[in-house]
Design an enzyme around this catalytic site. Structure first.
Site, PDB file in Angstrom:
ATOM      1  N   ASP A 111      -2.925 -45.380 -64.220  1.00  0.00           N
ATOM      2  CA  ASP A 111      -2.634 -44.469 -63.110  1.00  0.00           C
ATOM      3  C   ASP A 111      -3.342 -43.129 -63.258  1.00  0.00           C
ATOM      4  O   ASP A 111      -3.143 -42.217 -62.456  1.00  0.00           O
ATOM      5  CB  ASP A 111      -1.130 -44.233 -62.995  1.00  0.00           C
ATOM      6  CG  ASP A 111      -0.519 -43.626 -64.261  1.00  0.00           C
ATOM      7  OD1 ASP A 111      -1.253 -43.459 -65.262  1.00  0.00           O
ATOM      8  OD2 ASP A 111       0.688 -43.325 -64.250  1.00  0.00           O
ATOM      9  N   ASP A 142       2.586 -34.801 -77.169  1.00  0.00           N
ATOM     10  CA  ASP A 142       3.772 -35.068 -76.356  1.00  0.00           C
ATOM     11  C   ASP A 142       4.845 -35.659 -77.254  1.00  0.00           C
ATOM     12  O   ASP A 142       4.573 -36.039 -78.398  1.00  0.00           O
ATOM     13  CB  ASP A 142       3.473 -35.971 -75.157  1.00  0.00           C
ATOM     14  CG  ASP A 142       2.920 -37.342 -75.542  1.00  0.00           C
ATOM     15  OD1 ASP A 142       3.086 -37.763 -76.701  1.00  0.00           O
ATOM     16  OD2 ASP A 142       2.319 -38.005 -74.679  1.00  0.00           O
ATOM     17  N   HIS A 146      -3.066 -41.097 -65.974  1.00  0.00           N
ATOM     18  CA  HIS A 146      -2.350 -40.104 -66.778  1.00  0.00           C
ATOM     19  C   HIS A 146      -2.951 -39.970 -68.168  1.00  0.00           C
ATOM     20  O   HIS A 146      -3.658 -40.860 -68.658  1.00  0.00           O
ATOM     21  CB  HIS A 146      -0.863 -40.440 -66.864  1.00  0.00           C
ATOM     22  CG  HIS A 146      -0.505 -41.430 -67.929  1.00  0.00           C
ATOM     23  ND1 HIS A 146      -0.378 -42.769 -67.695  1.00  0.00           N
ATOM     24  CD2 HIS A 146      -0.230 -41.250 -69.255  1.00  0.00           C
ATOM     25  CE1 HIS A 146      -0.030 -43.388 -68.810  1.00  0.00           C
ATOM     26  NE2 HIS A 146       0.053 -42.498 -69.771  1.00  0.00           N
TER      27      HIS A 146
END
Length: 242
Positions: free
Chosen positions: A129, A66, A131
């Site tokens: 969360d 990313d 991710h």
């Protein structure tokens, strides 16, 4: 799924480095996608000592999965800048071994990796969360390949990116790029690691709960070759399930 539970952060980091080294020592080209962030800091300290000056490890090629398109002093975006500081520069990794994903080439990322022989291993962290990479709840879907994601795709994302760029809201981009779930699942092997009690609840939910886009990392439990490496604190809520 294979679970490895180590006593503490340091020993977990040593095992993570050993797993990566096991891939690196193969007698062929090896393609690794690696993560930045706080969890791998100690692992990279070990790896720098293990690989620096080892000419026989030039078969190893590295990919980021990313990127936040804010160029730093070293000419990289946020993710690559962190990887450079943590590992590439201290270990003296040559530019020929580093394959940058950025906002200009993300549409070619999946085809490029395929042409290079595919990823042998992708090293992932996990957020509280659920991710991984840039795949947060409400952003990408399981079927997505590498894509561009708006910072406004999910509540709170802009605040996260502002923190990533040093707290200066004026530097916050309107998007980031990430390998999507479908891209990650094409890796031959996945190594996910986590440390600390704050990750214990999501480890149980992601790997022993339902597979749902609401918990992006839950998809990873379906991968045929995934290792989850934890310290005791991160594994606290799954001991009864192993």
């Amino acid at each position: 799924m294979k679970f490895i539970i180590e006593k503490d952060y340091a020993s977990m980091s040593r095992v993570a480095a050993n797993i990566l080294l096991g891939e690196m020592y193969r007698d062929r080209r090896v393609n690794l996608a690696i993560t930045a962030g706080s969890t791998p800091v100690k692992m990279y300290e070990y790896l720098v000592e293990d690989v620096k000056g080892k000419d026989y490890l030039t078969n190893v090629h590295y990919y980021n999965f990313d990127e936040i398109p804010v160029i730093g002093e070293n000419g990289y975006g946020v993710t690559m800048g962190n990887l450079d500081k943590l590992y590439f520069s201290p270990a003296a990794i040559s530019a020929e071994q580093i394959h940058v994903l950025d906002e200009n080439n993300y549409l070619q990322q999946d085809e490029r990796i395929k042409d290079d022989g595919g990823l042998d291993l992708i090293l992932l962290g996990i957020g509280a969360d659920g991710h991984y990479c840039g795949n947060l709840p409400g952003t990408t879907k399981f079927e997505n390949m590498t894509s561009q994601v708006s910072v406004d795709a999910t509540p709170g994302m802009r605040d996260i990116l502002i923190e990533e760029v040093g707290g200066d809201a004026s530097k916050c981009p309107d998007y980031y790029v990430t390998m999507g779930p479908a891209s990650v699942m094409q890796s031959k092997r996945i190594l996910l690691f986590a440390t600390g009690a704050k990750k214990a609840a999501i480890i149980r939910q992601a790997f022993f709960g339902p597979v749902t886009n609401d918990v992006p990392s839950s998809l990873l439990q379906t991968h045929p070759n995934i290792t989850i490496l934890l310290d005791e604190a991160a594994a606290a809520e799954i001991q009864d399930l192993l």
